[in-house]
Scaffold this motif. Structure first.
Motif, PDB file in Angstrom:
ATOM      1  N   ASP A 115       0.821  -1.211   0.000  1.00  0.00           N
ATOM      2  CA  ASP A 115       0.000   0.000   0.000  1.00  0.00           C
ATOM      3  C   ASP A 115       0.854   1.260   0.000  1.00  0.00           C
ATOM      4  O   ASP A 115       0.342   2.351  -0.251  1.00  0.00           O
ATOM      5  CB  ASP A 115      -0.903   0.032   1.236  1.00  0.00           C
ATOM      6  N   ALA A 134      -6.088   5.055  -2.907  1.00  0.00           N
ATOM      7  CA  ALA A 134      -7.265   4.299  -2.461  1.00  0.00           C
ATOM      8  C   ALA A 134      -7.044   3.690  -1.079  1.00  0.00           C
ATOM      9  O   ALA A 134      -7.957   3.671  -0.243  1.00  0.00           O
ATOM     10  CB  ALA A 134      -7.618   3.213  -3.477  1.00  0.00           C
ATOM     11  N   ALA A 135      -5.844   3.211  -0.812  1.00  0.00           N
ATOM     12  CA  ALA A 135      -5.544   2.625   0.499  1.00  0.00           C
ATOM     13  C   ALA A 135      -5.571   3.695   1.584  1.00  0.00           C
ATOM     14  O   ALA A 135      -6.074   3.457   2.692  1.00  0.00           O
ATOM     15  CB  ALA A 135      -4.185   1.928   0.470  1.00  0.00           C
ATOM     16  N   ARG A 137      -7.357   6.473   1.483  1.00  0.00           N
ATOM     17  CA  ARG A 137      -8.772   6.826   1.688  1.00  0.00           C
ATOM     18  C   ARG A 137      -9.486   5.772   2.535  1.00  0.00           C
ATOM     19  O   ARG A 137     -10.275   6.106   3.426  1.00  0.00           O
ATOM     20  CB  ARG A 137      -9.470   7.012   0.347  1.00  0.00           C
ATOM     21  N   ALA A 138      -9.221   4.512   2.256  1.00  0.00           N
ATOM     22  CA  ALA A 138      -9.866   3.437   3.017  1.00  0.00           C
ATOM     23  C   ALA A 138      -9.420   3.461   4.481  1.00  0.00           C
ATOM     24  O   ALA A 138     -10.241   3.268   5.380  1.00  0.00           O
ATOM     25  CB  ALA A 138      -9.541   2.083   2.388  1.00  0.00           C
ATOM     26  N   ALA A 139      -8.151   3.733   4.721  1.00  0.00           N
ATOM     27  CA  ALA A 139      -7.646   3.794   6.099  1.00  0.00           C
ATOM     28  C   ALA A 139      -8.185   5.010   6.830  1.00  0.00           C
ATOM     29  O   ALA A 139      -8.392   4.973   8.048  1.00  0.00           O
ATOM     30  CB  ALA A 139      -6.123   3.814   6.087  1.00  0.00           C
ATOM     31  N   SER A 141     -11.164   6.527   6.279  1.00  0.00           N
ATOM     32  CA  SER A 141     -12.627   6.582   6.409  1.00  0.00           C
ATOM     33  C   SER A 141     -13.151   6.240   7.806  1.00  0.00           C
ATOM     34  O   SER A 141     -14.118   6.869   8.242  1.00  0.00           O
ATOM     35  CB  SER A 141     -13.300   5.741   5.332  1.00  0.00           C
ATOM     36  N   PRO A 142     -12.595   5.282   8.547  1.00  0.00           N
ATOM     37  CA  PRO A 142     -13.176   4.999   9.866  1.00  0.00           C
ATOM     38  C   PRO A 142     -12.685   5.921  10.988  1.00  0.00           C
ATOM     39  O   PRO A 142     -13.180   5.837  12.108  1.00  0.00           O
ATOM     40  CB  PRO A 142     -12.742   3.554  10.140  1.00  0.00           C
ATOM     41  N   MET A 159      -1.993  -0.615   7.108  1.00  0.00           N
ATOM     42  CA  MET A 159      -1.622  -0.736   5.694  1.00  0.00           C
ATOM     43  C   MET A 159      -0.318  -1.523   5.563  1.00  0.00           C
ATOM     44  O   MET A 159       0.473  -1.607   6.497  1.00  0.00           O
ATOM     45  CB  MET A 159      -1.453   0.667   5.077  1.00  0.00           C
TER      46      MET A 159
END
Length: 186
Positions: A115, A134-135, A137-139, A141-142, A159
């Protein structure tokens, strides 16, 4: 070469230098901010997003700010991510006098299966790295409160980040007036 954007983090309080704006410190004839811009441009970056108040009008960058201000580097990264459209993104702190050499050690494209990549001088230097957008953003988001006061480990710890081992002299940043004097003397 895979296209990458860059997020430069330049919005800290400068508390150990009496509130001075560290990215505007001059070392080797350029501000730390301009040196970071030059470093990522040399790596092929076209879009640069600086997480900070507008520090230097006329620079070819986009300025973004986390709300409320001074939420830390994770909040700055999250604020800047909405302006990133490349598949990969450099994340660079603007307090590093050796930023040109440091960025040059990061790969032109991330290897498959990871990542991100960051420098490691015995400790992971998360703010001298290149990551999959993208990684990130995914990390992000929470994380609560858009990352305000979150640690870099909270953002990147889950990651797969490959370290690039370097001499600690390369990652010596400027946190104090003594650090600035030492950087200017080198």
């Amino acid at each position: 070469m895979v296209r990458a954007d860059a997020i430069l983090l330049a919005g800290g309080r400068g508390s150990r230098v009496g509130g001075a704006v560290k990215p505007l410190f001059e070392v080797n004839g350029a501000t730390l901010l301009v040196a970071a811009i030059t470093a990522v441009r040399a790596a092929g970056v076209e879009r640069i997003v600086v997480a900070a108040p507008e520090l230097a009008p006329g620079l070819d960058v986009e300025w973004v700010r986390e709300e409320p201000p001074f939420g830390g580097p994770v909040a700055g990264i999250i604020a800047a991510l909405s302006s990133v459209d490349a598949d990969e993104v450099y994340v660079i702190a603007c307090d590093l006098p050796t930023v040109g050499q440091a960025v040059a050690l990061l790969p032109d494209a991330l290897p498959s299966g990871v990542d991100g990549v960051c420098l490691d001088d015995g400790r992971r230097q998360w703010l001298i790295g290149r990551y999959r957008t993208a990684a990130l953003r995914a990390a992000a988001s929470p994380l609560p409160d858009r990352g305000r006061d979150a640690s870099m480990r909270a953002l990147l710890g889950g990651m797969t980040v490959t370290p690039v081992s370097v001499d600690p002299a390369l990652t010596r940043d400027i946190d104090t007036w003594d650090d600035l004097r030492a950087a200017r003397a080198r």
